[in-house]
Design a protein around this motif. Structure first.
Motif, PDB file in Angstrom:
ATOM      1  N   ASN A 293       0.841  -1.186   0.000  1.00  0.00           N
ATOM      2  CA  ASN A 293       0.000   0.000   0.000  1.00  0.00           C
ATOM      3  C   ASN A 293       0.880   1.240   0.000  1.00  0.00           C
ATOM      4  O   ASN A 293       1.304   1.712  -1.049  1.00  0.00           O
ATOM      5  N   VAL A 294       1.198   1.761   1.177  1.00  0.00           N
ATOM      6  CA  VAL A 294       2.013   2.971   1.229  1.00  0.00           C
ATOM      7  C   VAL A 294       3.413   2.707   0.701  1.00  0.00           C
ATOM      8  O   VAL A 294       4.020   3.564   0.050  1.00  0.00           O
ATOM      9  N   GLY A 295       3.965   1.521   0.934  1.00  0.00           N
ATOM     10  CA  GLY A 295       5.312   1.224   0.480  1.00  0.00           C
ATOM     11  C   GLY A 295       5.438   1.245  -1.028  1.00  0.00           C
ATOM     12  O   GLY A 295       6.444   1.718  -1.583  1.00  0.00           O
ATOM     13  N   LEU A 296       4.423   0.753  -1.739  1.00  0.00           N
ATOM     14  CA  LEU A 296       4.482   0.722  -3.194  1.00  0.00           C
ATOM     15  C   LEU A 296       4.463   2.130  -3.779  1.00  0.00           C
ATOM     16  O   LEU A 296       5.153   2.416  -4.772  1.00  0.00           O
ATOM     17  N   THR A 297       3.680   3.023  -3.170  1.00  0.00           N
ATOM     18  CA  THR A 297       3.660   4.416  -3.629  1.00  0.00           C
ATOM     19  C   THR A 297       5.041   5.047  -3.490  1.00  0.00           C
ATOM     20  O   THR A 297       5.538   5.707  -4.417  1.00  0.00           O
ATOM     21  N   LEU A 298       5.659   4.865  -2.336  1.00  0.00           N
ATOM     22  CA  LEU A 298       6.990   5.427  -2.115  1.00  0.00           C
ATOM     23  C   LEU A 298       8.035   4.768  -3.004  1.00  0.00           C
ATOM     24  O   LEU A 298       8.971   5.423  -3.473  1.00  0.00           O
ATOM     25  N   LEU A 299       7.870   3.467  -3.268  1.00  0.00           N
ATOM     26  CA  LEU A 299       8.813   2.769  -4.132  1.00  0.00           C
ATOM     27  C   LEU A 299       8.736   3.314  -5.565  1.00  0.00           C
ATOM     28  O   LEU A 299       9.766   3.554  -6.207  1.00  0.00           O
ATOM     29  N   THR A 410      -4.344  -4.710  11.224  1.00  0.00           N
ATOM     30  CA  THR A 410      -3.238  -4.616  10.264  1.00  0.00           C
ATOM     31  C   THR A 410      -3.155  -3.281   9.531  1.00  0.00           C
ATOM     32  O   THR A 410      -2.041  -2.876   9.153  1.00  0.00           O
ATOM     33  N   PRO A 411      -4.261  -2.550   9.273  1.00  0.00           N
ATOM     34  CA  PRO A 411      -4.095  -1.229   8.646  1.00  0.00           C
ATOM     35  C   PRO A 411      -3.261  -0.262   9.477  1.00  0.00           C
ATOM     36  O   PRO A 411      -2.718   0.709   8.934  1.00  0.00           O
ATOM     37  N   LEU A 412      -3.150  -0.535  10.783  1.00  0.00           N
ATOM     38  CA  LEU A 412      -2.321   0.327  11.624  1.00  0.00           C
ATOM     39  C   LEU A 412      -0.847   0.242  11.230  1.00  0.00           C
ATOM     40  O   LEU A 412      -0.058   1.119  11.602  1.00  0.00           O
ATOM     41  N   SER A 413      -0.486  -0.800  10.473  1.00  0.00           N
ATOM     42  CA  SER A 413       0.908  -0.933  10.060  1.00  0.00           C
ATOM     43  C   SER A 413       1.279   0.062   8.961  1.00  0.00           C
ATOM     44  O   SER A 413       2.474   0.301   8.729  1.00  0.00           O
ATOM     45  N   MET A 414       0.307   0.641   8.284  1.00  0.00           N
ATOM     46  CA  MET A 414       0.623   1.538   7.161  1.00  0.00           C
ATOM     47  C   MET A 414       1.352   2.805   7.608  1.00  0.00           C
ATOM     48  O   MET A 414       2.405   3.135   7.041  1.00  0.00           O
ATOM     49  N   VAL A 416       3.019   3.191  10.301  1.00  0.00           N
ATOM     50  CA  VAL A 416       4.295   2.726  10.867  1.00  0.00           C
ATOM     51  C   VAL A 416       5.280   2.421   9.745  1.00  0.00           C
ATOM     52  O   VAL A 416       6.468   2.791   9.809  1.00  0.00           O
ATOM     53  N   ALA A 417       4.794   1.761   8.682  1.00  0.00           N
ATOM     54  CA  ALA A 417       5.670   1.438   7.558  1.00  0.00           C
ATOM     55  C   ALA A 417       6.162   2.710   6.876  1.00  0.00           C
ATOM     56  O   ALA A 417       7.340   2.805   6.495  1.00  0.00           O
ATOM     57  N   ALA A 418       5.276   3.696   6.707  1.00  0.00           N
ATOM     58  CA  ALA A 418       5.679   4.937   6.063  1.00  0.00           C
ATOM     59  C   ALA A 418       6.755   5.654   6.881  1.00  0.00           C
ATOM     60  O   ALA A 418       7.754   6.141   6.331  1.00  0.00           O
ATOM     61  N   ALA A 419       6.559   5.718   8.212  1.00  0.00           N
ATOM     62  CA  ALA A 419       7.556   6.368   9.067  1.00  0.00           C
ATOM     63  C   ALA A 419       8.878   5.609   9.044  1.00  0.00           C
ATOM     64  O   ALA A 419       9.959   6.216   9.016  1.00  0.00           O
ATOM     65  N   ALA A 420       8.803   4.280   9.038  1.00  0.00           N
ATOM     66  CA  ALA A 420      10.031   3.479   9.016  1.00  0.00           C
ATOM     67  C   ALA A 420      10.785   3.651   7.705  1.00  0.00           C
ATOM     68  O   ALA A 420      12.019   3.708   7.688  1.00  0.00           O
ATOM     69  N   ILE A 421      10.058   3.743   6.590  1.00  0.00           N
ATOM     70  CA  ILE A 421      10.726   3.961   5.305  1.00  0.00           C
ATOM     71  C   ILE A 421      11.413   5.312   5.286  1.00  0.00           C
ATOM     72  O   ILE A 421      12.530   5.451   4.766  1.00  0.00           O
ATOM     73  N   GLY A 422      10.768   6.322   5.864  1.00  0.00           N
ATOM     74  CA  GLY A 422      11.397   7.635   5.942  1.00  0.00           C
ATOM     75  C   GLY A 422      12.654   7.633   6.787  1.00  0.00           C
ATOM     76  O   GLY A 422      13.597   8.384   6.507  1.00  0.00           O
ATOM     77  N   ALA A 423      12.692   6.774   7.816  1.00  0.00           N
ATOM     78  CA  ALA A 423      13.845   6.753   8.718  1.00  0.00           C
ATOM     79  C   ALA A 423      14.963   5.846   8.224  1.00  0.00           C
ATOM     80  O   ALA A 423      16.147   6.186   8.337  1.00  0.00           O
ATOM     81  N   TRP A 424      14.610   4.673   7.675  1.00  0.00           N
ATOM     82  CA  TRP A 424      15.643   3.680   7.338  1.00  0.00           C
ATOM     83  C   TRP A 424      15.695   3.306   5.861  1.00  0.00           C
ATOM     84  O   TRP A 424      16.574   2.555   5.456  1.00  0.00           O
ATOM     85  N   LEU A 426      13.743   2.040   1.994  1.00  0.00           N
ATOM     86  CA  LEU A 426      12.831   1.013   1.503  1.00  0.00           C
ATOM     87  C   LEU A 426      13.334  -0.406   1.776  1.00  0.00           C
ATOM     88  O   LEU A 426      12.568  -1.265   2.209  1.00  0.00           O
ATOM     89  N   GLY A 427      14.605  -0.666   1.520  1.00  0.00           N
ATOM     90  CA  GLY A 427      15.126  -2.018   1.637  1.00  0.00           C
ATOM     91  C   GLY A 427      14.927  -2.661   2.995  1.00  0.00           C
ATOM     92  O   GLY A 427      14.349  -3.756   3.090  1.00  0.00           O
ATOM     93  N   PRO A 428      15.366  -2.015   4.087  1.00  0.00           N
ATOM     94  CA  PRO A 428      15.187  -2.638   5.402  1.00  0.00           C
ATOM     95  C   PRO A 428      13.730  -2.863   5.776  1.00  0.00           C
ATOM     96  O   PRO A 428      13.397  -3.898   6.376  1.00  0.00           O
ATOM     97  N   VAL A 429      12.861  -1.913   5.444  1.00  0.00           N
ATOM     98  CA  VAL A 429      11.451  -2.063   5.818  1.00  0.00           C
ATOM     99  C   VAL A 429      10.812  -3.207   5.035  1.00  0.00           C
ATOM    100  O   VAL A 429      10.055  -4.012   5.591  1.00  0.00           O
TER     101      VAL A 429
END
Length: 457
Positions: A293-299, A410-414, A416-424, A426-429
């Motif tokens: 979801n959010v990860g694919l947009t950022l990717l 599980t939607p609560l992970s979105m 969290v995933a967006a914040a984690a991608i911003g911090a670390w 795409l690859g690690p998340v």
């Protein structure tokens, strides 16, 4: 489902045009709270009153609400309040009816297939439903866009209401059969146990007719459906309860909603297949939702593929998931369902993690197709196992618990995933998400009862 897709497009368009982006976001999320709060109660309602009448009543309410807002928008410019109210109504009704995207079943809809067809056809029903979902996703959004283009949000809401209205007489024409008299064959293919009619207390005939279930189910009945007895709980380290302690026998005997809810949750907790299966569903969704979801947009933005590239990746995923649904529709049954579920989930997790590292758009589309095929297959098999392993009188509550995991937690992970991608990055998340998803497959492979689970043949 076509009406639902048109409705969501119309709601988002009308909310953006009537308020600020922040206000539009609040309107779009207004349905989430009642859905999360009432989901488990919706399972009790489906089991008490029968899924058919709940589905028909809920569909009629949704149709009336959408058409009322369409009329209001065509006559006046009322602002955001009717949109927010409509979203709340949909969220409330969702908790007992509405089918969700990606093969996740709501309580009443999830309880219907077992009363429509033989258990050896449930996997085929799952496949056909998956095909219907993919079709509605592809066609629904353009229909909604056409409605908005021709007549604004009011026309799109009217179109959604009419599509939902068409489904009401179709639902009325559906005839359901009695609850199955015998339990589902066990994970190792054991012969059916005693008939439920012999296990049910006196006066339990309403469940056999498809109405409210029995007020209580005996411990012998629970064991016949694969639940773990007190003795076996003690053998694996659980502390046995004192006689009557925490059993809510009075509540269940009285047939209270709280007693029915606790009885359904206890059925899941003690079941040798359902308990680990819920964990598989939770881990699989937690590892899947963020990256896809959010990860694919950022990717897509990071790789420079743009919105069109993201659309191609999503199309690849949809094609793979549709192929999995078609496979189940044609085959009807896959042997070693539990083992296949674990292997597909584990392999799909590798494909999910690989998405962040593919260098070209074509490779990403191919990887997404593989993700859709593997996760679609594991998801559909999880749904089929959920239905065939559950006590039919508790199926609404079991489905509600699964839907709460998928749509409430599980939607609560979105974010969290967006914040984690911003911090670390795409690859690690993506790697962590793949590991979480892979844990679901590992659970399915290491729990003997789930690994050996079979669909009825």
């Amino acid at each position: 489902m076509l009406g639902d897709n048109v409705y969501y497009l119309a709601l988002s368009w009308a909310a953006v045009r009537a308020g600020t982006p922040a206000q539009a976001g609040l309107v779009m999320s207004a349905s989430a709270l009642p859905r999360a709060v009432l989901m488990l109660g919706g399972g009790v309602v489906a089991d008490r009153f029968g899924p058919r009448r709940v589905v028909i009543g809920s569909d009629a309410v949704r149709c009336a609400a959408v058409l009322a807002v369409a009329a209001l928008l065509s006559l006046t410019r009322p602002g955001l309040w009717p949109l927010a109210l409509l979203a709340l109504v949909f969220g409330t009704v969702d908790a007992v009816f509405m089918p969700a995207v990606d093969a996740v079943f709501m309580p009443a809809v999830g309880a219907l297939p077992a009363r429509l067809t033989a258990q050896d056809q449930l996997a085929r029903v799952q496949g056909m439903r998956g095909l219907a979902i993919r079709f509605s996703n592809v066609v629904g959004a353009p229909l909604g866009g056409l409605g908005v283009a021709l007549g604004g949000a009011a026309a799109a809401f009217a179109l959604a209401g009419l599509l939902i209205a068409v489904s009401v007489p179709l639902l009325l024409s559906v005839r359901i059969r009695d609850l199955p008299k015998h339990r589902t064959p066990g994970p190792a293919g054991q012969p059916p146990a005693l008939a439920r009619a012999a296990l049910a207390p006196a006066g339990g005939g309403r469940a056999a007719r498809g109405d409210a279930p029995e007020a209580s189910v005996s411990e012998a009945s629970g064991a016949a459906w694969g639940e773990v007895s007190d003795a076996s709980e003690a053998a694996v380290g659980d502390v046995p309860e004192a006689p009557g302690a925490g059993r809510d026998v009075t509540d269940r005997a009285a047939g209270t909603v709280w007693g029915d809810l606790r009885d359904g949750l206890r059925h899941i907790r003690r079941h040798r297949v359902l308990a680990p299966l819920m964990l598989v569903i939770a881990l699989g969704d937690l590892g899947f939702v963020g990256p896809l979801n959010v990860g694919l947009t950022l990717l897509a933005d990071h790789r420079g593929w743009g919105a069109s590239g993201m659309g191609w990746v999503l199309a690849g995923f949809g094609t793979g998931a549709g192929a999995a649904s078609l496979l189940l529709t044609v085959r009807g049954r896959l042997p070693r369902a539990g083992l296949v579920t674990g292997c597909a989930c584990a392999a799909g997790s590798v494909a999910v993690g690989a998405l962040a590292f593919v260098p070209t758009l074509a490779a990403a589309v191919g990887t997404a197709l593989l993700v859709g095929l593997l996760t679609g297959l594991s998801g559909a098999l999880c749904g089929a196992l959920l239905q065939t392993q559950s006590d039919p009188a508790r199926l609404g509550r079991v489905t509600a618990a699964s839907s709460l995991i998928s749509l409430g937690l599980t939607p609560l992970s979105m974010p969290v995933a967006a914040a984690a991608i911003g911090a670390w990055g795409l690859g690690p998340v993506y790697a962590v998400s793949a590991a979480v998803c892979g844990l679901g497959g590992l659970v399915a492979l290491v729990v003997p009862a789930l690994r050996r689970a079979e669909l009825p043949g």
